[in-house]
Design a protein around this motif. Structure first.
Motif, PDB file in Angstrom:
ATOM      1  N   PHE A  27      -8.112  -1.830  -6.973  1.00 31.34           N
ATOM      2  CA  PHE A  27      -7.461  -3.020  -6.170  1.00 31.34           C
ATOM      3  C   PHE A  27      -7.509  -2.648  -4.439  1.00 31.34           C
ATOM      4  CE2 PHE A  27      -3.509  -4.555  -3.848  1.00 31.34           C
ATOM      5  CZ  PHE A  27      -3.629  -5.747  -3.917  1.00 31.34           C
ATOM      6  N   GLU A  52      -0.118   2.978 -12.284  1.00 31.15           N
ATOM      7  CA  GLU A  52      -1.453   2.197 -12.278  1.00 31.15           C
ATOM      8  C   GLU A  52      -0.654   0.594 -12.408  1.00 31.15           C
ATOM      9  OE1 GLU A  52      -4.382   2.351 -11.203  1.00 31.15           O
ATOM     10  OE2 GLU A  52      -4.383   4.704 -10.916  1.00 31.15           O
ATOM     11  N   ALA A  56       0.509  -1.438 -10.377  1.00 34.96           N
ATOM     12  CA  ALA A  56       1.589  -1.798  -9.459  1.00 34.96           C
ATOM     13  C   ALA A  56       1.266  -3.173  -8.866  1.00 34.96           C
ATOM     14  CB  ALA A  56       2.106  -0.740  -8.578  1.00 34.96           C
ATOM     15  N   TYR A  57      -0.272  -3.472  -8.512  1.00 33.46           N
ATOM     16  CA  TYR A  57      -0.249  -4.528  -7.591  1.00 33.46           C
ATOM     17  C   TYR A  57      -0.035  -5.807  -8.384  1.00 33.46           C
ATOM     18  CZ  TYR A  57      -4.419  -3.744 -10.637  1.00 33.46           C
ATOM     19  OH  TYR A  57      -5.315  -3.231 -11.600  1.00 33.46           O
ATOM     20  N   TYR A  98      -8.650  -6.382 -11.307  1.00 36.28           N
ATOM     21  CA  TYR A  98      -8.657  -5.099 -10.855  1.00 36.28           C
ATOM     22  C   TYR A  98      -8.594  -4.191 -12.002  1.00 36.28           C
ATOM     23  CZ  TYR A  98      -8.046  -8.220  -6.793  1.00 36.28           C
ATOM     24  OH  TYR A  98      -8.077  -9.210  -5.807  1.00 36.28           O
ATOM     25  N   SER A 108      -7.670  -0.457 -11.457  1.00 38.09           N
ATOM     26  CA  SER A 108      -6.888   0.320 -11.048  1.00 38.09           C
ATOM     27  C   SER A 108      -6.346   0.145  -9.640  1.00 38.09           C
ATOM     28  CB  SER A 108      -7.653   1.716 -10.995  1.00 38.09           C
ATOM     29  OG  SER A 108      -8.680   1.643  -9.912  1.00 38.09           O
ATOM     30  N   ASN A 109      -5.282   0.863  -9.183  1.00 35.56           N
ATOM     31  CA  ASN A 109      -4.595   0.921  -7.834  1.00 35.56           C
ATOM     32  C   ASN A 109      -5.824   0.979  -6.802  1.00 35.56           C
ATOM     33  OD1 ASN A 109      -2.308   0.390  -9.230  1.00 35.56           O
ATOM     34  ND2 ASN A 109      -1.392   2.132  -8.458  1.00 35.56           N
ATOM     35  N   LYS A 110      -6.502   2.195  -7.039  1.00 29.42           N
ATOM     36  CA  LYS A 110      -7.554   2.263  -5.928  1.00 29.42           C
ATOM     37  C   LYS A 110      -8.562   1.284  -5.786  1.00 29.42           C
ATOM     38  CE  LYS A 110     -10.615   6.139  -4.857  1.00 29.42           C
ATOM     39  NZ  LYS A 110     -11.419   7.167  -5.210  1.00 29.42           N
ATOM     40  N   LEU A 149       2.042   2.027  -3.371  1.00 30.51           N
ATOM     41  CA  LEU A 149       0.899   2.226  -4.287  1.00 30.51           C
ATOM     42  C   LEU A 149       0.675   3.562  -4.352  1.00 30.51           C
ATOM     43  CD1 LEU A 149      -1.493  -0.621  -3.760  1.00 30.51           C
ATOM     44  CD2 LEU A 149      -0.160  -0.344  -5.868  1.00 30.51           C
ATOM     45  N   TYR A 192       0.773  -1.211   0.193  1.00 29.58           N
ATOM     46  CA  TYR A 192       0.047   0.109   0.034  1.00 29.58           C
ATOM     47  C   TYR A 192       0.904   1.101  -0.054  1.00 29.58           C
ATOM     48  CZ  TYR A 192      -3.661   3.377   1.234  1.00 29.58           C
ATOM     49  OH  TYR A 192      -4.447   4.465   1.229  1.00 29.58           O
ATOM     50  N   SER A 199       3.049   4.766  -7.059  1.00 29.82           N
ATOM     51  CA  SER A 199       3.392   3.857  -7.936  1.00 29.82           C
ATOM     52  C   SER A 199       2.553   4.008  -9.416  1.00 29.82           C
ATOM     53  CB  SER A 199       3.549   2.592  -7.766  1.00 29.82           C
ATOM     54  OG  SER A 199       4.506   2.221  -6.767  1.00 29.82           O
TER      55      SER A 199
END
Lengths: 226, 437
Positions: A63, A41, A43-44, A57, A59-61, A36, A33, A39
């Motif tokens: 996710f 988009e 990155a997870y 997922y 987007s990072n958000k 992120l 986190y 980072s």
């Protein structure tokens, strides 16, 4: 109190596994986190790949919210916590109301955290409750067999995650030794051949990056709950 | 007391922490719901409790004698005290239990007797629950937490400690045990009262078992552990209904019973708590006859009163019910849990006519009672006390002696216009204090 049925054995083992899954993945999530925050988009993705969970997922958000709080996502933290709860709720007389209450508190905390903008801040108590759960289990779970079975589940899960997440050899070895110690203390059936193969991999310091599939296969088959 | 009430939120938080919930099925989906606790207790004076205790012991003893008689000699029918139509047409009467005598001749080990306190200061019995009455665990755990929330309240008031319920239950189970481990049998975690099953197992040091853990061999009941070892079961406090208990005797499609358990029971090799077949004695139709049972079996005047009840089965009563339906409450004898309760004053003219027709057509299916104007109890709504309807479920345990638990489950309606207090209908609960002096 004093008899462990096959059904209960299964629940004890999986209670150990799911609480550990929540605990270790949450600790790892906290690290991710932080990355992120800055980072790009996606990155997870590496994390999903390592855990062998589908990248659903966008987007990072998304996710963060789905991986932590979405009940329909079978890989989410809350889904795993619910599974821990489902196993714990049928074990009240084995593990005691006091020990069970920490599972309830961890679940309630995750449920209450949905929609938060500060998940690390709000989910920190989950780690505390799970640590309290294990500490309390040592004190309040009277039957040694129950504790050993739960701990076998815990160490199998921890090893599984450590291998997937490429933890260093020293950590993996330490957890493996704990698992061997626990297995020998229970009266559960276990697969001696798989245990020997894993021991051999440990002894020759296997390269987990290339051999992790094989290791996970042995690990998953060590305990024969059914 | 004020301090205790101020801690209501904290007490409810702790109840949630300990998983004090009940299950509900809504639209085919299982939901777990918290059981809201109100910290203003019901207080029963020492004198009142002595009176209730006397009446409840008397009633439960008579009901146990009735059950022993009805599955045996049936003297009460032969002597014309209870009409046979009411016994043999009751869905709770099980011909399969004919001639069976449970260990120590106790049929109802745990009786949940529902009462209300009328505005006239009189206690009225609303119904007897002799099958698997639930609810004792809620005031047990609530008291534990209340004592933590406000020790001063308990130091300064002479309140009888109610945390002995598990001990009482354990004694009853030990008394009827035929030799083996005690087991509490649950249909599983999706049962409405699962919290209670698991909590009582924990508190009584019993094994909590599901049907898959139990098996019958050579006419004995056993619990199987994960290593394949078996342990004989001497007493089973089953929390599943009679009809699901044994697919070999009752419903063959039951997946939650233990095949052959009734044969073991018949042979006297296991005690079943409560005994199968008790439903005949807590049938809403038979309720009318309980005061007569007290006189018949014990030769005593009943201490506690029934709510004034009419049986449409009898012509005279039927006429009264049809003439006065709008001021009566009608209960379908086959329903439980607050369902099938119809207040005449809430029916439209059309529905009233439909109901009258139904009563005429199926007179055995219904009983009618005067609506008892029972005392309201205050509950806290926000910071304000508001009056609500509440009842009391008293627990009577029958072992070597018949004893009344000095507490009980006080349930209240959260709806200001409702008399229905059942948890499944959105009600909450209170602690019940019995004063020691």
């Amino acid at each position: 109190m004093g008899i462990i049925s096959l059904e209960k054995l299964d629940h004890l083992y999986w209670l150990g596994r799911y609480t550990e899954r929540v605990y270790t993945t949450l600790r790892n999530f906290f690290k991710i986190y932080d990355c992120l925050i800055e980072s790009p988009e996606g990155a997870y993705r590496d994390y999903c790949e390592r855990l062998n969970i589908p990248d659903i997922y966008t987007s990072n958000k998304q996710f963060v919210s789905s991986y932590l709080f979405e009940k329909e996502n079978p890989d989410s933290l809350i889904s795993n916590m619910n599974r821990a709860y489902d196993n714990a709720i049928v074990l009240r007389e084995e593990i005691s109301s006091t020990v069970l209450s920490y599972i309830q508190l961890a679940l309630d905390t995750i449920e209450a955290g949905a929609g938060t903008t500060a998940p690390v801040f709000d989910l920190q108590p989950v780690l505390d409750y799970l640590l309290a759960f294990w500490g309390c289990a040592d004190d309040y779970v009277e039957m040694e067999d129950c504790r050993n079975i739960m701990k076998c589940g815990k160490y199998v899960e921890r090893l599984d995650l450590y291998i997937r997440l490429n933890y260093n050899m020293k950590d993996i070895e330490k957890e493996f030794n704990k698992l061997v110690h626990r297995i020998q203390k229970t009266h559960m059936c276990y697969n001696m051949e798989y245990l020997d193969r894993l021991t051999e991999m440990m002894n020759r310091r296997a390269d987990w990056k290339t051999e992790y599939q094989e290791a996970l296969c042995y690990l998953g088959g060590i305990i024969e709950v059914r | 007391m004020r301090e205790l009430i101020d801690h209501t939120e904290g007490i409810n938080r702790l109840l949630a922490r300990y998983g004090v919930k009940f299950g509900l099925y809504k639209n085919g989906t299982f939901h777990e719901q918290l059981f809201p606790f109100d910290a203003i207790p019901r207080v029963i004076s020492h004198e009142q409790f002595l009176y209730l205790e006397k009446g409840l012991i008397q009633r439960v003893n008579a009901l146990n004698l009735f059950l022993e008689d009805i599955y045996g000699e049936k003297k009460i029918i032969k002597d014309g005290v209870v009409p046979e139509e009411f016994v043999f047409s009751s869905s709770g009467y099980l011909p399969e239990c004919e001639g069976m005598t449970p260990p120590k001749k106790i049929h109802s080990h745990i009786s949940g007797i529902d009462l209300v306190l009328g505005k006239d200061g009189e206690w009225y019995i609303l119904e007897d629950n002799l099958r698997i009455p639930s609810g004792a665990s809620y005031p047990m755990i609530a008291r534990e937490i209340c004592r933590q929330a406000s020790p001063e309240t308990f130091r300064n008031n002479p309140i009888v400690d109610n945390r002995n319920y598990a001990k009482m239950l354990k004694e009853v189970m030990a008394y009827v045990n035929t030799g083996g481990v005690p087991v509490i049998m649950t249909p599983g975690r999706y049962n409405a009262a699962y919290f209670e099953h698991s909590y009582l197992a924990e508190r009584t040091d019993s094994e909590l078992a599901m049907c898959t853990d139990l098996f019958v061999e050579d006419n004995y009941l056993y619990f199987r552990d994960y290593r394949g070892k078996k342990q004989q079961v001497g007493v089973i406090y089953r929390r599943i209904s009679d009809e699901y208990l044994d697919p070999m005797t009752f419903l063959p499609e039951s997946l939650i019973g233990v095949p052959g358990i009734m044969d073991v029971y018949r042979s006297g090799h296991v005690a079943i708590v409560n005994a199968p077949g008790n439903g005949v004695a807590d049938d809403k139709g038979l309720y009318y006859f309980v005061p007569k049972m007290v006189k018949y079996y014990l030769g005593e005047e009943p201490v506690l009163k029934n709510a004034p009840t009419y049986l449409p089965f009898y012509e005279e009563d039927r006429k009264y019910v049809l003439d006065n339906l709008e001021k009566l409450v009608v209960k379908d004898v086959a329903e439980a849990g607050g369902y099938g309760v119809i207040f005449g004053n809430e029916l439209s003219r059309e529905k009233l006519a439909e109901m009258k027709h139904l009563i005429e057509k199926e007179s055995r299916r219904f009983i009618a009672q005067e609506v008892i104007d029972f005392q309201d109890m205050n509950i806290m709504e926000g910071d304000e006390p508001v009056p609500r309807k509440a009842d009391l479920r008293a627990f009577v345990l029958s072992g070597e002696e018949t004893k009344v638990w000095a507490s009980g489950l006080t349930r209240f309606s959260r709806n200001p216009d409702s008399f229905v207090v059942n948890s499944s209908q959105g009600g909450g609960f209170k602690d019940t204090w019995v004063l020691s002096r």
